[in-house]
Design an enzyme around this catalytic site. Structure first.
Site, PDB file in Angstrom:
ATOM      1  N   GLU A 152       4.009   2.693  -1.343  1.00 48.93           N
ATOM      2  CA  GLU A 152       4.726   1.428  -1.552  1.00 48.93           C
ATOM      3  C   GLU A 152       5.891   1.585  -2.531  1.00 48.93           C
ATOM      4  OE1 GLU A 152       1.015  -1.620  -0.597  1.00 48.93           O
ATOM      5  OE2 GLU A 152       1.669  -1.364  -2.670  1.00 48.93           O
ATOM      6  N   GLU A 310      -1.828  -0.864   5.722  1.00 44.51           N
ATOM      7  CA  GLU A 310      -2.714  -1.703   4.904  1.00 44.51           C
ATOM      8  C   GLU A 310      -2.597  -3.161   5.330  1.00 44.51           C
ATOM      9  OE1 GLU A 310      -2.201  -1.544   0.689  1.00 44.51           O
ATOM     10  OE2 GLU A 310      -1.918   0.632   0.635  1.00 44.51           O
TER      11      GLU A 310
END
Length: 665
Positions: A152, A310
């Protein structure tokens, strides 16, 4: 080049797996439960640097050996992380210059995650060394399916303002602008006596007494996205060198990094696109925002299959009120991503943590264990994924409508000293997408400059940075329908305002001219003469040779045009000059769709078609997700794969349910 995790059968199904959080005795139970849930892919080691390199240059891989061996024995593939998302305390203590700094000069400490400066040579050296060590250790391991670099990027520290970043920023500016004269011109430094006469005078946009330079802010945003991308590429390149047959990716957050990265540039550097997405529990239409994110991820993948790295089984831990998902929502969310081009959906995480900052974040195995409604739903979807394995490798059919999405325009419109603080580029684009979703219309996302000819209609949500609108004029002349919204075409790509009236670059194409922006007061709403209303934005518009479709009846501009259309060649161009809301925005979008001859779908039922081949013959699959409270019926002929039942001409999509039909012509 390999462009998908190797060795998978059917859609990817699994989670982030963090065995280092648990005693080794738990690992055997984990693998047994994974097999029970149909898990076939897990990400391992995302935040394990401190346990893999326990001191500088001293690696301890034994525990990871045992984890990967156990997963392989269970038939589970591994997306192995480079573990570089958070440097360990020994590194940041010995080399505090690794830590990032804020615009105010505050050095952030370790103690959470992502505590590194992208321009730190020490961090890059250690990260690349760890990635290389992992690659050499596991290049022959039979469980290895893909590499997961970092995590991320830009989520918590999208920008660093330290002296190392200042040096790197100056080098980046030299490459972009060439010399100081070009830099001064691009940044408009004649304003406020900012003219630079030496490169060492140029700094990141740190805290200043008053408003910063817009050109400097824009270039620093560009540099910061590129700096993180170069960091990713440094690790990627060593992985490709050691394991050339193993694909490399990282997990994007296309709607959750506050626009920190230009993902159009990033998407060209990964072997396959992976995205993380979490719904907002307080959004009653959160499934529409999910579709927005999934379509944007597919756009980044250029239509190829992508991976949801995710999402959550139920509640997250970081929202103001972390509401649990409703029964069936986990399943619907998973199928939405699949319908919109994903070839797999993973969760954060496998087993709910008992300690740490995310201990209340849901997982595939909750604190209460497998005897739970969440795990039962996980098992159900895992079993269903095995029945729809034939979808893997297929792609979503081209949509009739495109949305041009530009992260750089979002950066500029998020700067201070703009006409209103109430405008959000992302929310503006999402509002238009919601109207398209409610009309049951499929959407493709495109970068600025992409070919438009294949689309019946194109939407430009606040495409602010435009040098030349010629390609859009050519599209309309050739028969396209173009909806341009306010704040589009206002500046060139340097951030310099186009003179002569707004909307600048689009003024001639649209046949309108705006004299002055008239943003609305907080909470103010104005009425239009077609029964609709607007918030946030109005502008003093002259219609020129465009047809006026709606005007204001009250507010600061009664009688002034608010929505226009101009026929151009074989096509037409609409201009939305106000913050149209609700049903009014729906009607405008529907008018554009009608003009373009775009058919509608069924309200509340998400219907997407994927196309591919089976046994060498072309085939299509209809995926339908019913978000409504009642059953819905759709035309279809074929086999419903989840039930195995024949579909003779109509298929019922139960309320809150899903169907996947292999269609027959």
């Amino acid at each position: 080049m390999t462009t998908w995790p190797t060795g998978l059968r059917g859609p990817a199904w699994g989670a982030d797996y963090n065995p280092e959080q648990w005693p080794e005795a738990v690992w055997a139970d984990d693998v047994a439960l994974m097999r029970r849930a149909g898990v076939n892919l897990v990400s391992v080691g995302v935040f394990s640097w401190a346990l893999l390199e326990v001191a500088e240059g001293r690696y301890e891989f034994g525990w990871l050996d045992r984890v990967l061996d156990r997963l392989h024995e269970g038939g589970i593939r591994v997306d192995l992380a480079t573990a570089t998302a958070s440097p360990p305390p020994w590194l940041t203590t010995a080399h505090p210059e690794v830590l990032p700094e804020t615009a105010e000069g505050v050095r952030l400490s370790h103690g959470s995650r992502q505590s590194y400066c992208p321009s730190s040579a020490v961090y890059r050296e250690k990260a690349v060394a760890l990635a290389g060590a992992l690659a050499r250790r596991y290049r022959e391991h039979p469980a290895l399916a893909a590499w997961h670099v970092g995590n991320e990027y830009g989520c918590h520290v999208p920008r660093c303002y330290c002296d190392r970043c200042a040096e790197a920023f100056r080098a980046w500016l030299r490459s972009r602008h060439g010399d100081l004269d070009a830099l001064n011109e691009a940044w408009g430094t004649a304003f406020w006596s900012q003219h630079y006469t030496a490169w060492d005078q140029v700094l990141p946009p740190r805290a200043t007494p008053a408003l910063g330079n817009p050109g400097q802010l824009l270039d620093f945003d560009r540099f910061s996205s590129d700096a993180l991308l170069e960091l990713f590429k440094a690790e990627r390149d060593v992985l490709r060198e050691v394991t050339p047959g193993v694909p490399v990716t990282t997990n994007f957050m296309v709607t959750w990094t506050f626009g920190a990265l230009d993902y159009w540039r990033w998407a060209d550097e990964v072997d396959f696109v992976a995205n993380d997405h979490y719904t907002r529990a307080d959004d009653p239409e959160r499934h529409v925002e999910l579709a927005f994110s999934a379509d944007l991820a597919r756009g980044l993948a250029r239509g190829r299959p992508w991976l949801l790295m995710e999402h959550s089984t139920s509640a997250v831990n970081w929202q103001p009120r972390n509401l649990a998902k409703q029964p069936g929502e986990l399943r619907r969310n998973s199928y939405q991503h699949l319908a919109r081009g994903a070839d797999g959906t993973l969760f954060f995480q496998w087993r709910q943590s008992r300690a740490g900052a995310e201990r209340y974040h849901s997982a595939m195995v909750p604190h209460a264990g497998p005897d739970t409604a969440v795990f039962a739903e996980v098992e159900r979807v895992g079993a269903e994924y095995a029945r729809i394995a034939e979808l893997v490798g297929s792609t979503v059919e081209a949509a009739p409508v495109a949305v041009v999405y530009d992260w750089e325009s979002g950066w500029v419109l998020g700067q201070p000293a703009h006409p209103t603080v109430d405008f959000s580029h992302r929310e503006h684009a999402l509002a238009l997408y919601r109207a398209l979703w409610r009309a049951g219309v499929a959407v493709d996302f495109l970068p600025p400059g992409a070919p438009l000819a294949p689309y019946r209609a194109v939407v430009l949500p606040a495409l602010h940075l435009v040098d030349d609108a010629g390609p859009y004029a050519d599209y309309v002349e050739g028969g396209g329908r173009l909806l341009v919204t306010y704040l589009s075409g206002i500046t060139d790509t340097r951030g310099h305002v186009h003179l002569g009236g707004h909307p600048g670059a689009f003024r001639d194409l649209l046949g309108v001219r705006t004299e002055e922006f008239f943003p609305l007061a907080a909470g103010q709403e104005v009425a239009l003469d077609d029964g609709s209303s607007a918030r946030v934005w109005t502008e003093h518009l002259r219609a020129g040779d465009a047809e006026v479709l709606a005007s204001y009846v009250d507010g600061p501009l009664p009688g002034v045009p608010a929505v226009t259309r101009r026929d151009v060649g074989e096509g037409a161009a609409w201009y939305l000059a106000c913050g149209l809301t609700g049903a009014g925005l729906d009607r405008l979008v529907e008018a554009v769709l009608d003009h373009a001859g775009v058919p509608r779908g069924t309200a509340g039922v998400e219907v997407v078609r994927r196309r591919g081949a089976r046994a060498g013959a072309p085939v299509s699959w209809l995926v339908a997700v019913n978000h409504g409270g009642g059953d819905a019926e759709l035309p279809a002929v074929g086999v419903e794969l989840l039930s195995g039942e024949r579909v003779p001409g109509r298929v019922v999509v139960p309320a809150g349910g899903v169907v996947v039909v292999r269609e027959e012509v």
